[in-house]
Design an enzyme around this catalytic site. Structure first.
Site, PDB file in Angstrom:
ATOM      1  N   CYS A  93       0.808  -1.236   0.000  1.00 52.38           N
ATOM      2  CA  CYS A  93       0.000   0.000   0.000  1.00 52.38           C
ATOM      3  C   CYS A  93       0.837   1.280   0.000  1.00 52.38           C
ATOM      4  CB  CYS A  93      -0.947  -0.018   1.195  1.00 52.38           C
ATOM      5  SG  CYS A  93      -0.171  -0.531   2.728  1.00 52.38           S
ATOM      6  N   HIS A  95      -2.206   6.833   3.152  1.00 51.66           N
ATOM      7  CA  HIS A  95      -0.774   6.949   3.412  1.00 51.66           C
ATOM      8  C   HIS A  95      -0.252   8.223   2.718  1.00 51.66           C
ATOM      9  CE1 HIS A  95      -1.056   3.092   5.140  1.00 51.66           C
ATOM     10  NE2 HIS A  95      -0.391   2.362   4.280  1.00 51.66           N
TER      11      HIS A  95
HETATM   12  N1  NAP Z   1      -4.680  -3.167   5.347  1.00 46.64           N
HETATM   13  C1  NAP Z   1      -4.031  -2.678   4.300  1.00 46.64           C
HETATM   14  O1  NAP Z   1      -4.027  -1.443   4.045  1.00 46.64           O
HETATM   15  C2  NAP Z   1      -3.290  -3.600   3.359  1.00 46.64           C
HETATM   16  C3  NAP Z   1      -2.804  -3.053   2.179  1.00 46.64           C
HETATM   17  C4  NAP Z   1      -2.130  -3.868   1.262  1.00 46.64           C
HETATM   18  C5  NAP Z   1      -1.956  -5.211   1.549  1.00 46.64           C
HETATM   19  N2  NAP Z   1      -2.428  -5.743   2.704  1.00 46.64           N
HETATM   20  C6  NAP Z   1      -2.214  -7.174   2.915  1.00 46.64           C
HETATM   21  O2  NAP Z   1      -3.488  -7.829   2.774  1.00 46.64           O
HETATM   22  C7  NAP Z   1      -3.575  -8.937   3.685  1.00 46.64           C
HETATM   23  C8  NAP Z   1      -4.765  -8.752   4.613  1.00 46.64           C
HETATM   24  O3  NAP Z   1      -4.607  -7.555   5.363  1.00 46.64           O
HETATM   25  P1  NAP Z   1      -5.755  -7.030   6.341  1.00 46.64           P
HETATM   26  O4  NAP Z   1      -5.324  -5.679   6.745  1.00 46.64           O
HETATM   27  O5  NAP Z   1      -7.086  -7.221   5.716  1.00 46.64           O
HETATM   28  O6  NAP Z   1      -5.601  -8.060   7.583  1.00 46.64           O
HETATM   29  P2  NAP Z   1      -6.695  -8.552   8.664  1.00 46.64           P
HETATM   30  O7  NAP Z   1      -7.716  -7.499   8.886  1.00 46.64           O
HETATM   31  O8  NAP Z   1      -5.891  -9.020   9.810  1.00 46.64           O
HETATM   32  O9  NAP Z   1      -7.414  -9.825   7.940  1.00 46.64           O
HETATM   33  C9  NAP Z   1      -6.752 -11.053   7.751  1.00 46.64           C
HETATM   34  C10 NAP Z   1      -7.671 -12.078   7.086  1.00 46.64           C
HETATM   35  O10 NAP Z   1      -6.930 -13.324   6.997  1.00 46.64           O
HETATM   36  C11 NAP Z   1      -7.713 -14.363   7.626  1.00 46.64           C
HETATM   37  N3  NAP Z   1      -6.834 -15.331   8.301  1.00 46.64           N
HETATM   38  C12 NAP Z   1      -6.017 -15.107   9.367  1.00 46.64           C
HETATM   39  N4  NAP Z   1      -5.403 -16.262   9.729  1.00 46.64           N
HETATM   40  C13 NAP Z   1      -5.845 -17.215   8.888  1.00 46.64           C
HETATM   41  C14 NAP Z   1      -5.615 -18.617   8.759  1.00 46.64           C
HETATM   42  N5  NAP Z   1      -4.767 -19.271   9.585  1.00 46.64           N
HETATM   43  N6  NAP Z   1      -6.240 -19.297   7.764  1.00 46.64           N
HETATM   44  C15 NAP Z   1      -7.094 -18.661   6.924  1.00 46.64           C
HETATM   45  N7  NAP Z   1      -7.386 -17.340   7.009  1.00 46.64           N
HETATM   46  C16 NAP Z   1      -6.757 -16.630   7.967  1.00 46.64           C
HETATM   47  C17 NAP Z   1      -8.602 -13.652   8.634  1.00 46.64           C
HETATM   48  O11 NAP Z   1      -9.733 -14.470   8.920  1.00 46.64           O
HETATM   49  P3  NAP Z   1     -10.477 -14.452  10.390  1.00 46.64           P
HETATM   50  O12 NAP Z   1     -11.283 -13.187  10.444  1.00 46.64           O
HETATM   51  O13 NAP Z   1     -11.320 -15.680  10.329  1.00 46.64           O
HETATM   52  O14 NAP Z   1      -9.396 -14.489  11.413  1.00 46.64           O
HETATM   53  C18 NAP Z   1      -8.950 -12.376   7.856  1.00 46.64           C
HETATM   54  O15 NAP Z   1      -9.997 -12.649   6.942  1.00 46.64           O
HETATM   55  C19 NAP Z   1      -2.241  -8.977   4.444  1.00 46.64           C
HETATM   56  O16 NAP Z   1      -1.386  -9.908   3.797  1.00 46.64           O
HETATM   57  C20 NAP Z   1      -1.711  -7.557   4.318  1.00 46.64           C
HETATM   58  O17 NAP Z   1      -0.325  -7.485   4.413  1.00 46.64           O
HETATM   59  C21 NAP Z   1      -3.106  -4.970   3.615  1.00 46.64           C
END
Ligand code: NAP
Length: 349
Positions: free
Chosen positions: A148, A241
């Site tokens: 991001c 950001h």
């Molecule tokens: N937030 C941002 O601005 C952003 C920007 C670019 C990229 N990203 C990337 O996108 C990804 C998600 O980010 P996020 O901010 O959305 O994170 P998040 O809110 O922590 O969500 C994580 C997701 O992964 C699932 N998960 C966690 N552990 C798991 C497991 N063992 N098996 C299967 N599913 C699992 C969670 O499911 P449960 O709800 O069931 O736990 C949830 O749906 C990350 O890799 C992050 O680096 C994020």
């Protein structure tokens, strides 16, 4: 046109929720399948998801069951916003089983045969998937979007690189808390504070920027030949950001010419009128104190990079401020635009 059914891996997270929201009225795609961790599997989406967006949860998603992240009955196209602890293996399993995985996670971005895409900047890198399928013997494929923080930097640099060439880039970020997922950074750590460390972030920005602005030749990407240095900080901002950027260019340019290069920047997503493409990928603000996340993060539905404060830099040559929405252009919106580019190229037929 009948809409293509799509799935979301990590549908309950911050980025997963953005996918569900952005796909609600999408003209080409509709959400048909959701998956998350075993904590959520077996529940319906309304029960499993702690919805954190201002827009209400789409009605059609509420009753959908949340599945385990296994490629059973999943549609051809799956978006992935899985926690990076599990994304690597799960995404490979889906690609191997024939799915087109359009991922936000960092796990596969730097692999030589995986396209790291910004459709405005390097749509030709998508061709790497042919090599990927051949080398790995997969029916499916993995395509990624950048971190991001990288995306706003690279969007603002791309027209400068094209017209004048880049020599050196220095970027200091002020990154929103939503970039850390949910619940993210503890309140007592971030309220009234700045945290000058985000694990792995500076390395990602430096590597990804050179891959994105690199040239695809002889089956691989030759990284851009310029130096990039990133300082990444977490600040108490909800979304968006902000980046302070200094650049040294290879060819001579004036301030007016750089503004013209940004204002005139249009690319393939705009020519093809892809549904999520911003009409103006780069929006230039003239005021001396803009862009600001509070006012500018939603420009072009969160898909544009907003730049401003262009001025001479006594150390490099020019300096400016850029702003990009981290969960839209930096995550779900970026993946959606990647999938739209892929559909327009026939990869989803
Ligand atoms: N937030 C941002 O601005 C952003 C920007 C670019 C990229 N990203 C990337 O996108 C990804 C998600 O980010 P996020 O901010 O959305 O994170 P998040 O809110 O922590 O969500 C994580 C997701 O992964 C699932 N998960 C966690 N552990 C798991 C497991 N063992 N098996 C299967 N599913 C699992 C969670 O499911 P449960 O709800 O069931 O736990 C949830 O749906 C990350 O890799 C992050 O680096 C994020």
């Amino acid at each position: 046109m009948k809409k293509l059914e799509v799935g979301i891996l990590g549908a309950t997270g911050m980025v997963g929720q953005r996918f569900v929201s952005l796909l609600e009225h999408h003209p080409w795609f509709e959400v048909a399948w959701l998956a998350a961790s075993e904590r959520s599997a077996g529940k319906n989406y309304a029960e499993a998801c702690n919805w954190r967006l201002r827009e209400p949860m789409p009605k059609a998603a509420r009753e959908l069951s949340v599945h385990e992240c296994k490629p059973v009955h999943a549609p051809l196209l799956v978006f992935s916003s899985l926690d990076s602890k599990v994304a690597g293996e799960v995404e490979k399993e889906f690609a191997q089983a024939g799915h087109v995985v359009v991922s936000n996670s960092s796990n596969h971005r730097m692999e030589a045969d995986v396209p790291l895409l910004i459709p405005e900047v390097n749509p030709d890198h998508l061709a790497l998937v042919r090599l990927q399928r051949k080398q790995r013997g997969w029916k499916g494929m993995i395509v990624t979007n950048p971190n991001c923080t990288t995306v706003g930097l690279v969007m603002s640099l791309a027209p400068l690189e094209k017209a004048y060439g880049l020599e050196k880039v220095l970027m200091t970020s002020m990154q929103a808390v939503s970039g850390a997922g949910y619940p993210g950074v503890p309140t007592l750590d971030i309220l009234g504070n700045v945290i000058p460390f985000i694990s792995g972030e500076e390395e990602k920005v430096e590597r990804e920027t050179r891959k994105l602005l690199g040239k695809l030749a002889d089956g691989h990407v030759h990284p851009g030949e310029f130096a990039v240095s990133a300082h990444c900080n977490r600040v108490p901002v909800e979304d968006g950001h902000t980046e302070s950027i200094s650049v040294a260019l290879k060819a001579k340019a004036t301030l007016e010419e750089l503004v013209e290069a940004w204002r005139g920047y249009r690319s393939l997503p705009q020519e093809r009128q892809l549904p999520s493409a911003p009409k103006h990928p780069i929006v230039v603000r003239e005021e001396r104190d803009r862009p600001q996340p509070k006012f500018d993060v939603g420009v072009e539905h969160g898909m544009a990079t907003v730049v401003g404060r262009l001025r001479p830099c006594p150390v490099l040559q020019f300096k400016y401020t850029a702003l990009s929405h981290n969960t839209i252009r930096g995550a779900a919106g970026a993946a959606l635009l990647n999938a739209e580019l892929m559909k327009s190229e026939g990869y989803l037929d």
